[in-house]
Each structure stands twice: as structure tokens, then as C-alpha cells.
Design a protein around this motif. Structure first.
Motif, PDB file in Angstrom:
ATOM      1  N   HIS A  96       0.836  -1.207   0.000  1.00 35.64           N
ATOM      2  CA  HIS A  96       0.000   0.000   0.000  1.00 35.64           C
ATOM      3  C   HIS A  96       0.868   1.254   0.000  1.00 35.64           C
ATOM      4  N   ALA A  97       1.943   1.233   0.777  1.00 38.35           N
ATOM      5  CA  ALA A  97       2.842   2.390   0.828  1.00 38.35           C
ATOM      6  C   ALA A  97       3.484   2.653  -0.529  1.00 38.35           C
ATOM      7  N   ARG A  98       3.708   1.605  -1.282  1.00 38.01           N
ATOM      8  CA  ARG A  98       4.300   1.737  -2.614  1.00 38.01           C
ATOM      9  C   ARG A  98       3.247   1.923  -3.703  1.00 38.01           C
ATOM     10  N   GLN A  99       1.981   2.016  -3.304  1.00 42.19           N
ATOM     11  CA  GLN A  99       0.859   2.200  -4.233  1.00 42.19           C
ATOM     12  C   GLN A  99       0.746   1.036  -5.222  1.00 42.19           C
ATOM     13  N   ILE A 100       0.965  -0.154  -4.717  1.00 42.15           N
ATOM     14  CA  ILE A 100       0.825  -1.375  -5.516  1.00 42.15           C
ATOM     15  C   ILE A 100      -0.496  -2.033  -5.145  1.00 42.15           C
ATOM     16  N   PRO A 101      -1.455  -2.119  -6.046  1.00 44.67           N
ATOM     17  CA  PRO A 101      -2.740  -2.740  -5.705  1.00 44.67           C
ATOM     18  C   PRO A 101      -2.577  -4.241  -5.472  1.00 44.67           C
ATOM     19  N   PHE A 102      -3.426  -4.805  -4.608  1.00 42.60           N
ATOM     20  CA  PHE A 102      -3.333  -6.234  -4.332  1.00 42.60           C
ATOM     21  C   PHE A 102      -4.711  -6.826  -4.108  1.00 42.60           C
ATOM     22  N   VAL A 103      -4.790  -8.116  -4.419  1.00 39.49           N
ATOM     23  CA  VAL A 103      -6.021  -8.886  -4.311  1.00 39.49           C
ATOM     24  C   VAL A 103      -5.770 -10.082  -3.419  1.00 39.49           C
ATOM     25  N   PHE A 104      -6.726 -10.399  -2.538  1.00 36.18           N
ATOM     26  CA  PHE A 104      -6.658 -11.595  -1.708  1.00 36.18           C
ATOM     27  C   PHE A 104      -7.485 -12.716  -2.336  1.00 36.18           C
ATOM     28  N   ILE A 105      -6.985 -13.954  -2.194  1.00 37.83           N
ATOM     29  CA  ILE A 105      -7.822 -15.119  -2.467  1.00 37.83           C
ATOM     30  C   ILE A 105      -7.720 -16.063  -1.273  1.00 37.83           C
ATOM     31  N   GLU A 106      -8.718 -16.915  -1.117  1.00 35.66           N
ATOM     32  CA  GLU A 106      -8.818 -17.975  -0.099  1.00 35.66           C
ATOM     33  C   GLU A 106      -9.142 -17.442   1.289  1.00 35.66           C
ATOM     34  N   SER A 107      -8.455 -16.393   1.720  1.00 36.84           N
ATOM     35  CA  SER A 107      -8.829 -15.678   2.947  1.00 36.84           C
ATOM     36  C   SER A 107      -8.362 -14.235   2.807  1.00 36.84           C
ATOM     37  N   LYS A 108      -8.783 -13.391   3.740  1.00 39.84           N
ATOM     38  CA  LYS A 108      -8.432 -11.978   3.630  1.00 39.84           C
ATOM     39  C   LYS A 108      -8.072 -11.420   5.002  1.00 39.84           C
ATOM     40  N   LEU A 109      -7.481 -10.237   4.969  1.00 38.87           N
ATOM     41  CA  LEU A 109      -7.217  -9.456   6.177  1.00 38.87           C
ATOM     42  C   LEU A 109      -8.184  -8.278   6.132  1.00 38.87           C
ATOM     43  N   PRO A 110      -9.250  -8.306   6.913  1.00 45.51           N
ATOM     44  CA  PRO A 110     -10.340  -7.330   6.747  1.00 45.51           C
ATOM     45  C   PRO A 110      -9.918  -5.872   6.843  1.00 45.51           C
ATOM     46  N   ASP A 111      -8.904  -5.571   7.643  1.00 49.59           N
ATOM     47  CA  ASP A 111      -8.518  -4.175   7.835  1.00 49.59           C
ATOM     48  C   ASP A 111      -7.533  -3.672   6.789  1.00 49.59           C
ATOM     49  N   ALA A 112      -7.089  -4.539   5.891  1.00 48.24           N
ATOM     50  CA  ALA A 112      -6.111  -4.143   4.881  1.00 48.24           C
ATOM     51  C   ALA A 112      -6.796  -3.404   3.731  1.00 48.24           C
ATOM     52  N   PRO A 113      -6.092  -2.491   3.076  1.00 50.36           N
ATOM     53  CA  PRO A 113      -6.673  -1.731   1.953  1.00 50.36           C
ATOM     54  C   PRO A 113      -6.590  -2.507   0.643  1.00 50.36           C
ATOM     55  N   TYR A 114      -7.236  -3.655   0.577  1.00 50.43           N
ATOM     56  CA  TYR A 114      -7.138  -4.506  -0.604  1.00 50.43           C
ATOM     57  C   TYR A 114      -8.104  -4.051  -1.692  1.00 50.43           C
ATOM     58  N   MET A 115      -7.733  -4.353  -2.940  1.00 53.85           N
ATOM     59  CA  MET A 115      -8.600  -4.025  -4.071  1.00 53.85           C
ATOM     60  C   MET A 115      -9.838  -4.908  -4.074  1.00 53.85           C
ATOM     61  N   ALA A 116      -9.624  -6.228  -3.880  1.00 50.19           N
ATOM     62  CA  ALA A 116     -10.751  -7.157  -3.922  1.00 50.19           C
ATOM     63  C   ALA A 116     -10.363  -8.461  -3.237  1.00 50.19           C
ATOM     64  N   TYR A 117     -11.374  -9.186  -2.820  1.00 45.62           N
ATOM     65  CA  TYR A 117     -11.199 -10.523  -2.258  1.00 45.62           C
ATOM     66  C   TYR A 117     -12.066 -11.495  -3.044  1.00 45.62           C
ATOM     67  N   PHE A 118     -11.472 -12.642  -3.402  1.00 44.53           N
ATOM     68  CA  PHE A 118     -12.208 -13.705  -4.068  1.00 44.53           C
ATOM     69  C   PHE A 118     -12.035 -14.982  -3.251  1.00 44.53           C
ATOM     70  N   GLY A 119     -13.117 -15.456  -2.657  1.00 46.18           N
ATOM     71  CA  GLY A 119     -13.039 -16.660  -1.842  1.00 46.18           C
ATOM     72  C   GLY A 119     -14.344 -16.875  -1.100  1.00 46.18           C
ATOM     73  N   MET A 120     -14.435 -18.005  -0.427  1.00 47.92           N
ATOM     74  CA  MET A 120     -15.637 -18.259   0.359  1.00 47.92           C
ATOM     75  C   MET A 120     -15.654 -17.380   1.601  1.00 47.92           C
ATOM     76  N   PRO A 121     -16.812 -17.147   2.197  1.00 45.13           N
ATOM     77  CA  PRO A 121     -16.858 -16.458   3.496  1.00 45.13           C
ATOM     78  C   PRO A 121     -16.301 -17.418   4.551  1.00 45.13           C
ATOM     79  N   VAL A 122     -15.102 -17.145   5.033  1.00 49.61           N
ATOM     80  CA  VAL A 122     -14.354 -18.145   5.797  1.00 49.61           C
ATOM     81  C   VAL A 122     -14.996 -18.432   7.150  1.00 49.61           C
ATOM     82  N   PHE A 123     -15.366 -17.401   7.890  1.00 51.49           N
ATOM     83  CA  PHE A 123     -16.003 -17.598   9.193  1.00 51.49           C
ATOM     84  C   PHE A 123     -17.276 -18.433   9.029  1.00 51.49           C
ATOM     85  N   GLU A 124     -18.076 -18.077   8.040  1.00 54.05           N
ATOM     86  CA  GLU A 124     -19.329 -18.793   7.806  1.00 54.05           C
ATOM     87  C   GLU A 124     -19.085 -20.250   7.417  1.00 54.05           C
ATOM     88  N   SER A 125     -17.948 -20.523   6.741  1.00 53.13           N
ATOM     89  CA  SER A 125     -17.654 -21.908   6.376  1.00 53.13           C
ATOM     90  C   SER A 125     -17.362 -22.753   7.616  1.00 53.13           C
TER      91      SER A 125
END
Length: 358
Positions: free
Chosen positions: A148-177
Motif C-alpha cells: 500500500h505504501a508503494r501504491q501497488i494494488p493487491f487482491v486476496f484469495i482464499e482468505s483476507k485481512l479485513p482491515d487491509a486496503p485490498y482491491m478485492a477478495y475472491f473466496g468463500m466467506p471463511v467464518f461462515e464456512s
């Protein structure tokens, strides 16, 4: 050619909007300053006439290349992350003609130092964007903060870090699973004890995904059993070995009444094959992901449920989202893109398919 069939050009948009071709180009490619009034005129015309720029030609002409780095766990044939790799490759095949390169950096998902080194290696490549599986949450948080400091966009898959400034997440709702896994195991079969087997990782680090699933499982117990059901957690090693047999023998000697078992990752076959070797066919085991060995154990009667999460689709859509950002200047319409949770049994496992491309 009839006028209605005429191909619309930047010149046409400029004339209709009453601005220069350069202004239209800056709007389309998000380059340079454009007044609010001119921006509105151009966007109104584009919307009205349905103009679509020849992005392919303009991208080739610009000679701008983009590099996406995918940071994923290492794998051997037949393992879970091989499925994600196939999704990455498929997305790359569709993106490479647009001057997009996709590189893969692998790490040992059971070694924290390997993940940290992979993060350093990724930063050394100076990527334009990153797709990441945040296996170790603390180190992953440090890494994406640097992205984020380097202005590089990023995407999470499989799980995510909710407080991170991510572009998008693709995966199942992990807690609900995790919550779903408890419901499947326990709604119709009340139990006083449940066994949960997780896997050792170096540096006392824990899998982000498995930890969140355990939280979901525990939430179900708290809501529906009010603490009456005890969740016993023990740790195995990631490869099938004599040590795992000793651990499992010891566990079931201590807890002979346990009949319900959950494994929060794709290695439920380790427990299933142990149960089969001991002739313990009166246990109900739930695991994740339809690997060949999991499916074989299910058909043999030693895994009752498998929850599948469309891993190939996750990886494919994650890479495509980053590619679309560069090629079409399109930000994902949704930040959290949840995959369906497929509940598989011996009766329907043969019909499960992944890569349902939208």
C-alpha cells in the motif's frame, strides 16, 4: 455501410461533446487533468452512444507492460494449491496479449520464514500488482502495508485481512464456512465432544484460514450448545508419517467417546486414512476441498462431508481483476466477491465442477 453501423471513433466523441480529441483520450485513459465540465460532457456522450475504445490496439501501441506477481503456497501434484495454480495459468493465457505478465512466487505454507522470504522476493521484483494468499496473518499484514505504501494494488484469495486496503477478495466467506461445518456435523447429531485436527507450522504461526474457520465453528457451539459440547484441538504434521499415527492413537485413547471430527483444510484424508487403517468407521468426519485422496476416502465411507470453495475460480478471477484494472482501467465492482460453499457427499461429489466463469 449504413450510418447506424458506422464505427464510433474518438473524433466522433470529441465532436459530440464539443471538446478536443486529446481531452477524450485523457478521460478514457485517466491521464492528465480534465475540467469537471469537460469530463461530464465526454462521459455523457460515451454513455449515450455506447463508445468502446480499442483498448487492445492502444495498449500495444503504448508498449506499456504490467507485471502481476501471485504469492501462493508451494504444492505437489494432487495438492490443493495445484488447483489455484491452474486458475492463475488460465487467467494469464487470456491476459498475456494485453502486455500483462504473470509471475508466481511460491512459499512453504508450513514455514513462516519461507513466507517472509517470498514477500521480500516479491517486493524485489517491483510488481505492478500482487495476488496473495495471506497464510500468516501478522507477516501478511506487514507485507500488504508495504504494498500500500508503494501504491501497488493487491487482491486476496482464499482468505483476507479485513482491515487491509485490498482491491478485492475472491473466496468463500471463511467464518461462515466454519459455522457451516459445525451445523453439518452437529445439528442432527448432538455430541458432547468434537475433535478438531490442525497442522503444525513453524514459529508458532497459525493458518489464517483455519483459525477463522475454528472461530466460526466455536461460534456455532456457543450459540447452540451453550458450552455443553467440548471442542478438543490437536495438531498433526502436514505429511502422512508415523508421527501422525502416534498422535492419533494417543488422542483416541484419551478420548474414546469422540465420534465427530473436523479438519479445517484440504488434508482431511490424513485423518480419514488413519480411521480406515484402524477400522474406525463409526466416526463422522468433515473436511474441506475435493482432492482425489479426500474423494477416495469419502467414497470408502470415512469422510461424511466435504465443503468445496471453487479455488480455481478464485485464482482466475483474482488475476483477471488485476488485468482488467490495467487494461480497462476498471476497478472491481465489488470489494468482497464471495464464492459459494458447496456441500459434497458421496452421492454428489462426482458432479462437482470448478471454474464457473462469470
Amino acid at each position: 455501410m449504413k450510418n447506424s453501423e458506422k464505427k464510433v471513433t474518438i473524433k466522433d466523441v470529441a465532436q459530440l461533446a464539443g471538446v478536443s480529441k486529446g481531452t477524450v483520450d485523457r478521460v478514457i485513459h485517466n491521464r492528465g487533468e480534465v475540467s469537471a465540465e469537460s469530463l461530464k460532457r465526454v462521459l455523457d456522450v460515451i454513455d449515450r452512444i455506447g463508445y468502446k475504445p480499442n483498448v487492445y490496439a492502444s495498449l500495444l501501441a503504448s508498449r506499456r507492460h504490467y507485471r502481476i506477481v501471485c504469492l501462493i503456497p508451494d504444492f505437489e501434484a494432487g495438492e490443493f494449491w495445484e488447483i489455484a495454480y491452474k486458475g492463475i495459468v488460465k487467467a494469464y493465457e487470456e491476459c498475456r496479449d494485453f502486455n500483462v505478465t504473470v509471475d508466481i512466487v511460491r512459499y512453504d505454507q508450513f514455514r513462516l520464514d519461507s513466507f517472509r522470504q517470498a514477500c521480500r522476493d516479491t517486493l524485489d521484483q517491483a510488481p505492478d500488482a500482487v495476488l496473495i494468499v495471506p497464510m500468516f496473518s501478522d507477516s501478511a499484514s506487514e507485507f500488504v502495508s508495504e504494498l500500500h505504501a508503494r501504491q501497488i494494488p493487491f487482491v486476496f484469495i482464499e482468505s483476507k485481512l479485513p482491515d487491509a486496503p485490498y482491491m478485492a477478495y475472491f473466496g468463500m466467506p471463511v467464518f461462515e464456512s466454519g459455522y457451516l461445518s459445525a451445523r453439518l456435523l452437529l445439528k442432527h447429531q448432538r455430541a458432547k465432544e468434537v475433535a478438531c485436527f490442525r497442522f503444525h507450522r513453524s514459529g508458532d504461526a497459525l493458518s489464517n484460514t483455519a483459525s477463522i474457520r475454528q472461530q466460526g465453528f466455536s461460534a456455532y457451539l456457543e450459540q447452540h450448545d451453550r458450552g455443553a459440547c467440548k471442542l478438543w484441538v490437536d495438531y498433526l504434521y502436514p505429511s502422512v508419517c508415523d508421527e501422525n499415527t502416534k498422535i492419533l492413537d494417543c488422542f483416541f485413547e484419551r478420548h474414546p467417546e469422540v465420534r465427530h471430527i473436523v479438519v479445517f483444510n484440504s488434508r482431511s484424508y490424513i485423518v480419514a486414512e488413519y480411521l480406515q487403517s484402524r477400522g474406525m468407521n463409526d466416526r463422522v468426519l468433515l473436511g474441506f476441498d475435493p482432492l482425489e485422496r479426500n474423494v477416495a476416502a469419502m467414497k470408502a465411507g470415512y469422510i461424511e462431508y466435504i465443503i468445496a470453495q471453487k479455488c480455481e475460480t478464485q485464482a482466475y478471477r483474482g488475476v483477471k481483476a488485476l488485468c482488467n484494472y490495467f487494461v480497462f482501467k476498471a476497478w472491481p465492482s465489488l470489494k468482497d466477491n464471495y464464492m459459494s460453499m458447496e456441500v459434497l457427499t458421496a452421492e454428489n461429489v462426482n458432479y462437482y465442477t470448478d471454474l464457473a466463469i462469470e
